[in-house]
Write a protein that holds these residues in place. Structure first.
Motif, PDB file in Angstrom:
ATOM      1  N   ALA A   1       0.839  -1.202   0.000  1.00 27.15           N
ATOM      2  CA  ALA A   1       0.000   0.000   0.000  1.00 27.15           C
ATOM      3  C   ALA A   1       0.873   1.250   0.000  1.00 27.15           C
ATOM      4  N   GLY A   2       1.928   1.249   0.833  1.00 30.17           N
ATOM      5  CA  GLY A   2       2.828   2.390   0.856  1.00 30.17           C
ATOM      6  C   GLY A   2       3.514   2.608  -0.470  1.00 30.17           C
ATOM      7  N   LYS A   3       3.935   1.535  -1.126  1.00 31.80           N
ATOM      8  CA  LYS A   3       4.564   1.639  -2.443  1.00 31.80           C
ATOM      9  C   LYS A   3       3.639   2.295  -3.456  1.00 31.80           C
ATOM     10  N   THR A   4       2.377   1.899  -3.429  1.00 34.41           N
ATOM     11  CA  THR A   4       1.427   2.446  -4.394  1.00 34.41           C
ATOM     12  C   THR A   4       1.240   3.942  -4.187  1.00 34.41           C
ATOM     13  N   LEU A   5       1.133   4.368  -2.942  1.00 37.61           N
ATOM     14  CA  LEU A   5       1.015   5.803  -2.666  1.00 37.61           C
ATOM     15  C   LEU A   5       2.294   6.531  -3.065  1.00 37.61           C
ATOM     16  N   ALA A   6       3.439   5.923  -2.794  1.00 33.48           N
ATOM     17  CA  ALA A   6       4.717   6.552  -3.125  1.00 33.48           C
ATOM     18  C   ALA A   6       4.907   6.690  -4.628  1.00 33.48           C
ATOM     19  N   ASP A   7       4.460   5.695  -5.380  1.00 35.00           N
ATOM     20  CA  ASP A   7       4.601   5.744  -6.834  1.00 35.00           C
ATOM     21  C   ASP A   7       3.923   6.969  -7.436  1.00 35.00           C
ATOM     22  N   PHE A   8       2.904   7.483  -6.747  1.00 34.28           N
ATOM     23  CA  PHE A   8       2.150   8.621  -7.279  1.00 34.28           C
ATOM     24  C   PHE A   8       2.431   9.918  -6.517  1.00 34.28           C
ATOM     25  N   GLY A   9       3.590   9.973  -5.904  1.00 36.43           N
ATOM     26  CA  GLY A   9       4.068  11.247  -5.402  1.00 36.43           C
ATOM     27  C   GLY A   9       4.051  11.444  -3.910  1.00 36.43           C
ATOM     28  N   ALA A  10       3.403  10.566  -3.146  1.00 36.63           N
ATOM     29  CA  ALA A  10       3.396  10.725  -1.690  1.00 36.63           C
ATOM     30  C   ALA A  10       4.802  10.544  -1.137  1.00 36.63           C
ATOM     31  N   ARG A  11       5.122  11.292  -0.113  1.00 35.82           N
ATOM     32  CA  ARG A  11       6.371  11.079   0.614  1.00 35.82           C
ATOM     33  C   ARG A  11       6.113  10.002   1.656  1.00 35.82           C
ATOM     34  N   VAL A  12       6.709   8.834   1.474  1.00 36.40           N
ATOM     35  CA  VAL A  12       6.478   7.699   2.356  1.00 36.40           C
ATOM     36  C   VAL A  12       7.736   7.455   3.174  1.00 36.40           C
ATOM     37  N   ILE A  13       7.620   7.581   4.484  1.00 34.31           N
ATOM     38  CA  ILE A  13       8.716   7.349   5.416  1.00 34.31           C
ATOM     39  C   ILE A  13       8.498   5.987   6.047  1.00 34.31           C
ATOM     40  N   LYS A  14       9.379   5.066   5.735  1.00 35.64           N
ATOM     41  CA  LYS A  14       9.233   3.688   6.199  1.00 35.64           C
ATOM     42  C   LYS A  14      10.050   3.483   7.471  1.00 35.64           C
TER      43      LYS A  14
END
Length: 406
Positions: A40-53
Motif C-alpha cells: 500500500a505504501g509503495k502504491t502511494l509513493a509511486d504517485f508522489g506521496a512522501r512515504v517514510i518507512k
C-alpha cells in the motif's frame, strides 16, 4: 540511532518536464512489514506521496532477505520499497515510540499491519495519535480485521485466501486445492487499503477529520469472489473447483496445442460464432441452442473437445495468429521470460530498468494505473536501511532536546 545504510542509493533526478504526482504533498508514515502494508505504501509513493518507512534497527524489514538475493539483499526490495525513505526505530523502546508519535503528528496517513491491539499496547492507537493529529488517516491491515471473534488470530495471505473462498476453487476437481504462487491476499488487501485511504482523504476535505481504514485480508479476497455467495443463498449451490475452466461461462479455458497451451475466451455471443468459424465448426456457431451462454454452458464439454481437436494439431503461434485475426481473445501462458521479451510490455512502460546502489542492473515492473496528466514514476531507488535517519529523525530529536531545556 545509528545509520545502518551500507551505501547511498539515489535514483537519477527525473527530467524537469515531468509533472508532480497526484499525491505530491501527502506525507505517509509506514510502520508495516513484508507485503500488505508496504505494498500500500509503495502504491502511494509511486504517485508522489512522501512515504517514510520505519524499520527495526539492525535487521530491517524481513522482506530485505526474502527470495533471491543479490549481495545479501532481495531484488524484490527494489520493487516493494521504491520511492520510499527509510528510518530505523525500535518500537519496543519507549523513546523510539515517542519519536514515532511525534512523526505521526506531522503526517497525513499512517500505515500499519501489525496484529490488532499491538499499536494500542505501544500507546500508538488511533485515539492517541488523533489527539495530536485529528486529520490523521490510519490504515490498519490485518488478517481478520480490528473487531470480531477472530480478531486476535494470526492471519497470513494463505489463510485469508482459504477463508475468503478462493483456495477452494483453485485446482482440479476431486484433487486437493492449490494456491497461486504469489500472495494474492496481501496484495488485494493493500489495494483495498489504498482505496480506503483515498476515500478517507476525500472525506477529510469536507470534515477536517481523519479516520481509521480497517482492512482485513480475508475480506479483501472475499470481495473479489463474484457470485459465490449469492448463488449459495439463492440455490444452495456450492461452487467447486473446475481446473482452468470458468464454471457457467463457456467456452473459456486453457487448451492444449502441439507445442504448449493457450487460453481462449470465446464466451461472448458474437465472439463464439467467430471462434467456431475460425476452427472450421460453423455447424456449432450457427446452432440456435448455442447462441446464448446458458446453452453453451450446458454443452461445455463438447465445445471444449471441439476446440481442443483444432488447437492440439497446431503450434501456439499458429493458434494465436488465426484467432487474433478472427478477433477472438486468445493468449499464450506467459513465464517471466515471456514477459521480459514481450514488446507490448515495453511499449506500455511496464518494464523499467534501474541500477541499484550495489551496481546491479535490474528490470522491475512499471507503475499502474496509468494517468495521462499526472502519472506515477520512479523518483528514487529503494532505500538502504536507515538511509534517512539524519534527515527525518534529526530535527525531531533536536526539537525534543530543545523542549527539555525550556
Amino acid at each position: 540511532m545509528r545509520d545502518d545504510s551500507p551505501a547511498a542509493t539515489a535514483a537519477q533526478d527525473p527530467p524537469p518536464s515531468l509533472p508532480d504526482g497526484p499525491l505530491t504533498g501527502l506525507k505517509v508514515l509506514e510502520l508495516g512489514q513484508l507485503i500488505a502494508g508496504p505494498f500500500a505504501g509503495k502504491t502511494l509513493a509511486d504517485f508522489g506521496a512522501r512515504v517514510i518507512k520505519v524499520e527495526p534497527p539492525g535487521s530491517g524489514d524481513p522482506l530485505r532477505q526474502w527470495r533471491l538475493l543479490h549481495e545479501g539483499e532481495s531484488v524484490w526490495w527494489q520493487v516493494q520499497s521504491r520511492n520510499k525513505e527509510s528510518i530505523t526505530l525500535d518500537l519496543r523502546e519507549p523513546g523510539d515510540r515517542a519519536l514515532a508519535r511525534r512523526l505521526a503528528a506531522e503526517c497525513d496517513v499512517l500505515i500499519e499491519n501489525f496484529r490488532p491491539g499491538l499499536m494500542e499496547e505501544w500507546d500508538l492507537g488511533y485515539e492517541t495519535l488523533a489527539a495530536d493529529n485529528p486529520g490523521l488517516v490510519m490504515l490498519r491491515i490485518s488478517g481478520f480485521g480490528q473487531t470480531g471473534p477472530y480478531r486476535d488470530l494470526p492471519g497470513f495471505a494463505v489463510v485469508a485466501e482459504a477463508m475468503g473462498g478462493l483456495r477452494h476453487l483453485m485446482g482440479e476437481p476431486g484433487r486437493p486445492p492449490v494456491r497461486a504462487g504469489v500472495s494474492l491476499g496481501d496484495t488485494l488487501a493493500a489495494l483495498h487499503g489504498v482505496i480506503g485511504v483515498l476515500l478517507a482523504l476525500q472525506a477529510r476535505q469536507r470534515t477536517g477529520r481523519g479516520q481509521v481504514v480497517d482492512v482485513a485480508l480475508y475480506e479483501s479476497v472475499f470481495n473479489c469472489m463474484e457470485s459465490l455467495l449469492p448463488e449459495y443463498s439463492a440455490f444452495g449451490a456450492v461452487r467447486e473447483p473446475a481446473g482452468s475452466a470458468l464454471p457457467g461461462i463457456a467456452p473459456s479455458n486453457a487448451y492444449r496445442c502441439a507445442d504448449g497451451q493457450v487460453v481462449i475466451g470465446g464466451n461472448g455471443d458474437s465472439i463464439f460464432k467467430r471462434l467456431m468459424t475460425a476452427i472450421g465448426r460453423d455447424d456449432l456457431g450457427q446452432d440456435p441452442g448455442l447462441a446464448g451462454n446458458a446453452g453453451r454452458a450446458a454443452r461445455v464439454d463438447a465445445l471444449d473437445a471441439a476446440i481442443t481437436a483444432w488447437t492440439v494439431q497446431r503450434p501456439v503461434d499458429e493458434v494465436l495468429r488465426v484467432l487474433q485475426a478472427a478477433r477472438v481473445p486468445v493468449g499464450r501462458i506467459y513465464t517471466a521470460r515471456d514477459i521480459a521479451e514481450d514488446p507490448h510490455y515495453r511499449a506500455r512502460g511496464m518494464i523499467e530498468t534501474l541500477t541499484t546502489g550495489r551496481g546491479l542492473r535490474l528490470e522491475v515492473p512499471g507503475i499502474v494505473p496509468k494517468l495521462s496528466d499526472t502519472p506515477g514514476r520512479l523518483r528514487q531507488l529503494a532505500p538502504s536501511l536507515g538511509e534517512h535517519n539524519a534527515d527525518v529523525l534529526g530535527p525531531l530529536r533536536d526539537a525534543a532536546a530543545q523542549a527539555s531545556k525550556t
